[in-house]
Design a protein around this motif. Structure first.
Motif, PDB file in Angstrom:
ATOM      1  N   VAL A 170       0.838  -1.177   0.000  1.00 36.03           N
ATOM      2  CA  VAL A 170       0.000   0.000   0.000  1.00 36.03           C
ATOM      3  C   VAL A 170       0.884   1.242   0.000  1.00 36.03           C
ATOM      4  O   VAL A 170       0.643   2.187  -0.753  1.00 36.03           O
ATOM      5  CB  VAL A 170      -0.964  -0.008   1.210  1.00 36.03           C
ATOM      6  CG1 VAL A 170      -1.697   1.303   1.330  1.00 36.03           C
ATOM      7  CG2 VAL A 170      -1.936  -1.160   1.103  1.00 36.03           C
ATOM      8  N   ALA A 171       1.918   1.234   0.832  1.00 33.32           N
ATOM      9  CA  ALA A 171       2.798   2.395   0.923  1.00 33.32           C
ATOM     10  C   ALA A 171       3.503   2.654  -0.401  1.00 33.32           C
ATOM     11  O   ALA A 171       3.621   3.809  -0.838  1.00 33.32           O
ATOM     12  CB  ALA A 171       3.807   2.191   2.045  1.00 33.32           C
ATOM     13  N   MET A 172       3.987   1.590  -1.054  1.00 35.70           N
ATOM     14  CA  MET A 172       4.695   1.761  -2.317  1.00 35.70           C
ATOM     15  C   MET A 172       3.781   2.370  -3.385  1.00 35.70           C
ATOM     16  O   MET A 172       4.176   3.298  -4.094  1.00 35.70           O
ATOM     17  CB  MET A 172       5.239   0.419  -2.804  1.00 35.70           C
ATOM     18  CG  MET A 172       6.003   0.534  -4.112  1.00 35.70           C
ATOM     19  SD  MET A 172       6.579  -1.052  -4.727  1.00 35.70           S
ATOM     20  CE  MET A 172       5.051  -1.759  -5.321  1.00 35.70           C
ATOM     21  N   ILE A 173       2.558   1.872  -3.488  1.00 35.93           N
ATOM     22  CA  ILE A 173       1.617   2.402  -4.482  1.00 35.93           C
ATOM     23  C   ILE A 173       1.251   3.842  -4.145  1.00 35.93           C
ATOM     24  O   ILE A 173       1.144   4.695  -5.031  1.00 35.93           O
ATOM     25  CB  ILE A 173       0.359   1.511  -4.564  1.00 35.93           C
ATOM     26  CG1 ILE A 173       0.746   0.098  -5.004  1.00 35.93           C
ATOM     27  CG2 ILE A 173      -0.682   2.116  -5.500  1.00 35.93           C
ATOM     28  CD1 ILE A 173       1.342  -0.007  -6.390  1.00 35.93           C
ATOM     29  N   THR A 174       1.102   4.153  -2.871  1.00 42.52           N
ATOM     30  CA  THR A 174       0.813   5.530  -2.457  1.00 42.52           C
ATOM     31  C   THR A 174       1.954   6.455  -2.863  1.00 42.52           C
ATOM     32  O   THR A 174       1.719   7.555  -3.392  1.00 42.52           O
ATOM     33  CB  THR A 174       0.582   5.592  -0.932  1.00 42.52           C
ATOM     34  OG1 THR A 174      -0.480   4.706  -0.600  1.00 42.52           O
ATOM     35  CG2 THR A 174       0.241   7.003  -0.481  1.00 42.52           C
ATOM     36  N   LEU A 175       3.192   6.017  -2.658  1.00 38.60           N
ATOM     37  CA  LEU A 175       4.346   6.828  -3.065  1.00 38.60           C
ATOM     38  C   LEU A 175       4.414   6.979  -4.580  1.00 38.60           C
ATOM     39  O   LEU A 175       4.783   8.044  -5.082  1.00 38.60           O
ATOM     40  CB  LEU A 175       5.636   6.212  -2.522  1.00 38.60           C
ATOM     41  CG  LEU A 175       5.818   6.306  -1.001  1.00 38.60           C
ATOM     42  CD1 LEU A 175       7.060   5.530  -0.561  1.00 38.60           C
ATOM     43  CD2 LEU A 175       5.890   7.756  -0.550  1.00 38.60           C
ATOM     44  N   LEU A 176       4.048   5.932  -5.306  1.00 38.33           N
ATOM     45  CA  LEU A 176       3.999   6.034  -6.769  1.00 38.33           C
ATOM     46  C   LEU A 176       3.002   7.110  -7.194  1.00 38.33           C
ATOM     47  O   LEU A 176       3.309   7.965  -8.032  1.00 38.33           O
ATOM     48  CB  LEU A 176       3.620   4.685  -7.388  1.00 38.33           C
ATOM     49  CG  LEU A 176       3.278   4.724  -8.879  1.00 38.33           C
ATOM     50  CD1 LEU A 176       4.509   5.049  -9.718  1.00 38.33           C
ATOM     51  CD2 LEU A 176       2.645   3.419  -9.323  1.00 38.33           C
ATOM     52  N   PHE A 177       1.803   7.086  -6.618  1.00 35.36           N
ATOM     53  CA  PHE A 177       0.798   8.086  -6.982  1.00 35.36           C
ATOM     54  C   PHE A 177       1.221   9.488  -6.564  1.00 35.36           C
ATOM     55  O   PHE A 177       0.954  10.461  -7.269  1.00 35.36           O
ATOM     56  CB  PHE A 177      -0.571   7.710  -6.397  1.00 35.36           C
ATOM     57  CG  PHE A 177      -1.334   6.805  -7.303  1.00 35.36           C
ATOM     58  CD1 PHE A 177      -2.219   7.319  -8.239  1.00 35.36           C
ATOM     59  CD2 PHE A 177      -1.158   5.432  -7.255  1.00 35.36           C
ATOM     60  CE1 PHE A 177      -2.911   6.485  -9.095  1.00 35.36           C
ATOM     61  CE2 PHE A 177      -1.833   4.594  -8.107  1.00 35.36           C
ATOM     62  CZ  PHE A 177      -2.733   5.128  -9.033  1.00 35.36           C
ATOM     63  N   LYS A 178       1.900   9.611  -5.444  1.00 38.64           N
ATOM     64  CA  LYS A 178       2.412  10.915  -5.012  1.00 38.64           C
ATOM     65  C   LYS A 178       3.410  11.446  -6.035  1.00 38.64           C
ATOM     66  O   LYS A 178       3.362  12.620  -6.435  1.00 38.64           O
ATOM     67  CB  LYS A 178       3.051  10.805  -3.626  1.00 38.64           C
ATOM     68  CG  LYS A 178       3.612  12.123  -3.117  1.00 38.64           C
ATOM     69  CD  LYS A 178       4.275  11.968  -1.757  1.00 38.64           C
ATOM     70  CE  LYS A 178       4.841  13.321  -1.339  1.00 38.64           C
ATOM     71  NZ  LYS A 178       5.920  13.181  -0.388  1.00 38.64           N
ATOM     72  N   ALA A 179       4.341  10.573  -6.467  1.00 38.09           N
ATOM     73  CA  ALA A 179       5.339  10.975  -7.461  1.00 38.09           C
ATOM     74  C   ALA A 179       4.671  11.352  -8.790  1.00 38.09           C
ATOM     75  O   ALA A 179       5.065  12.338  -9.426  1.00 38.09           O
ATOM     76  CB  ALA A 179       6.353   9.850  -7.667  1.00 38.09           C
ATOM     77  N   LEU A 180       3.664  10.594  -9.223  1.00 34.84           N
ATOM     78  CA  LEU A 180       2.948  10.936 -10.462  1.00 34.84           C
ATOM     79  C   LEU A 180       2.259  12.294 -10.336  1.00 34.84           C
ATOM     80  O   LEU A 180       2.270  13.102 -11.277  1.00 34.84           O
ATOM     81  CB  LEU A 180       1.919   9.847 -10.797  1.00 34.84           C
ATOM     82  CG  LEU A 180       2.471   8.512 -11.282  1.00 34.84           C
ATOM     83  CD1 LEU A 180       1.340   7.486 -11.411  1.00 34.84           C
ATOM     84  CD2 LEU A 180       3.192   8.666 -12.611  1.00 34.84           C
ATOM     85  N   ALA A 181       1.661  12.573  -9.177  1.00 35.46           N
ATOM     86  CA  ALA A 181       0.971  13.848  -8.967  1.00 35.46           C
ATOM     87  C   ALA A 181       1.956  15.013  -8.954  1.00 35.46           C
ATOM     88  O   ALA A 181       1.652  16.090  -9.486  1.00 35.46           O
ATOM     89  CB  ALA A 181       0.184  13.798  -7.660  1.00 35.46           C
ATOM     90  N   GLU A 182       3.114  14.801  -8.370  1.00 37.35           N
ATOM     91  CA  GLU A 182       4.100  15.879  -8.294  1.00 37.35           C
ATOM     92  C   GLU A 182       4.770  16.141  -9.640  1.00 37.35           C
ATOM     93  O   GLU A 182       4.953  17.287 -10.034  1.00 37.35           O
ATOM     94  CB  GLU A 182       5.174  15.537  -7.249  1.00 37.35           C
ATOM     95  CG  GLU A 182       4.664  15.568  -5.824  1.00 37.35           C
ATOM     96  CD  GLU A 182       5.677  15.057  -4.808  1.00 37.35           C
ATOM     97  OE1 GLU A 182       5.399  15.212  -3.612  1.00 37.35           O
ATOM     98  OE2 GLU A 182       6.726  14.479  -5.201  1.00 37.35           O
ATOM     99  N   ARG A 183       5.120  15.090 -10.355  1.00 41.06           N
ATOM    100  CA  ARG A 183       5.876  15.237 -11.605  1.00 41.06           C
ATOM    101  C   ARG A 183       4.994  15.421 -12.830  1.00 41.06           C
ATOM    102  O   ARG A 183       5.451  15.908 -13.840  1.00 41.06           O
ATOM    103  CB  ARG A 183       6.796  14.035 -11.778  1.00 41.06           C
ATOM    104  CG  ARG A 183       7.848  13.983 -10.687  1.00 41.06           C
ATOM    105  CD  ARG A 183       8.901  12.928 -10.962  1.00 41.06           C
ATOM    106  NE  ARG A 183       9.901  12.957  -9.918  1.00 41.06           N
ATOM    107  CZ  ARG A 183      10.075  11.991  -9.028  1.00 41.06           C
ATOM    108  NH1 ARG A 183       9.351  10.905  -9.079  1.00 41.06           N
ATOM    109  NH2 ARG A 183      10.999  12.097  -8.119  1.00 41.06           N
ATOM    110  N   LYS A 184       3.755  14.967 -12.762  1.00 40.05           N
ATOM    111  CA  LYS A 184       2.778  15.091 -13.849  1.00 40.05           C
ATOM    112  C   LYS A 184       3.349  14.657 -15.214  1.00 40.05           C
ATOM    113  O   LYS A 184       3.312  15.414 -16.177  1.00 40.05           O
ATOM    114  CB  LYS A 184       2.247  16.515 -13.935  1.00 40.05           C
ATOM    115  CG  LYS A 184       1.512  16.966 -12.693  1.00 40.05           C
ATOM    116  CD  LYS A 184       0.996  18.361 -12.853  1.00 40.05           C
ATOM    117  CE  LYS A 184       0.308  18.959 -11.673  1.00 40.05           C
ATOM    118  NZ  LYS A 184       0.147  18.308 -10.461  1.00 40.05           N
ATOM    119  N   PRO A 185       3.881  13.432 -15.291  1.00 37.37           N
ATOM    120  CA  PRO A 185       4.431  12.988 -16.581  1.00 37.37           C
ATOM    121  C   PRO A 185       3.310  12.753 -17.593  1.00 37.37           C
ATOM    122  O   PRO A 185       2.164  12.481 -17.225  1.00 37.37           O
ATOM    123  CB  PRO A 185       5.133  11.675 -16.221  1.00 37.37           C
ATOM    124  CG  PRO A 185       4.364  11.166 -15.045  1.00 37.37           C
ATOM    125  CD  PRO A 185       3.939  12.387 -14.273  1.00 37.37           C
ATOM    126  N   ALA A 186       3.643  12.871 -18.871  1.00 35.17           N
ATOM    127  CA  ALA A 186       2.684  12.575 -19.936  1.00 35.17           C
ATOM    128  C   ALA A 186       2.635  11.052 -20.082  1.00 35.17           C
ATOM    129  O   ALA A 186       3.601  10.420 -20.505  1.00 35.17           O
ATOM    130  CB  ALA A 186       3.122  13.228 -21.243  1.00 35.17           C
TER     131      ALA A 186
END
Length: 189
Positions: free
Chosen positions: A1-17
């Motif tokens: 759960v923590a790993m997926i949460t960190l993944l979503f946090k990174a996606l939200a911060e970096r906003k990759p295409a």
């Protein structure tokens, strides 16, 4: 759960295409038998219907701290046997479908575990268990306790580590059932 949460946090911060959307589904109460929660309710509500399209979903699953068998899904199976209703005091005149189902399942499981044993790469990748073929539900015709049931149905799932081809497994298991049907006299009951 923590790993997926960190993944979503990174996606939200970096906003990759991204070429594809990313969905996370956290399920509570999947194994505990709770009513009104879990994966069955998510499916019933239609919340993940868009993920059912072939070739658009990579499913990552884990339990505790290691990969679990069936991380890409599970093959569900059903086995139904038909016997002959008769008084249990005269079992030689009937066919006990419950015993027939149990013996047939044992044959299928023995062949499955012979053909799909623990794979040497499972330990390397941290799988806690090898591929499995397990019953999870059973029902039979309701009748008096002194009657041999005329039919029995056993259902379950087959969980595979990624080292086995599910299509090959389905063909093999169907072959086991065909062999049983062709040689019913060899099934001990």
């Amino acid at each position: 759960v923590a790993m997926i949460t960190l993944l979503f946090k990174a996606l939200a911060e970096r906003k990759p295409a991204l070429k594809r959307g990313v969905v996370a589904l956290f399920i509570a109460g999947e194994e505990g038998g709770e009513a009104g929660v879990g994966v069955d309710m998510v499916v019933a509500s239609g919340s993940i219907d868009e993920l059912k399209q072939p070739s658009i979903c990579y499913w990552i699953d884990s339990a505790d701290s290691q990969p679990c068998t069936g991380t890409a899904g599970a093959l569900q199976w059903h086995l139904k046997t038909t016997g002959r209703l008769f008084h249990s005091g005269l079992p030689h005149r009937g066919i006990n479908s419950f015993e027939l189902a149990s013996e047939a399942l044992k044959i299928i499981q023995d062949k499955f575990y012979q053909d799909f044993p623990a794979h040497e790469l499972e330990e390397k990748y941290g799988f806690a268990t090898p591929s499995t073929f397990k019953p999870t539900q059973v029902e039979c015709a309701k009748g008096a306790l002194n009657q041999l049931p005329p039919w029995t149905a056993i259902s379950g799932d087959c969980r595979l580590t990624p080292f086995y081809d599910p299509v090959e497994v389905m063909h093999k298991v169907n072959g086991y059932v065909d062999d049983i049907n062709k040689n019913l006299d060899a099934v001990p009951t």
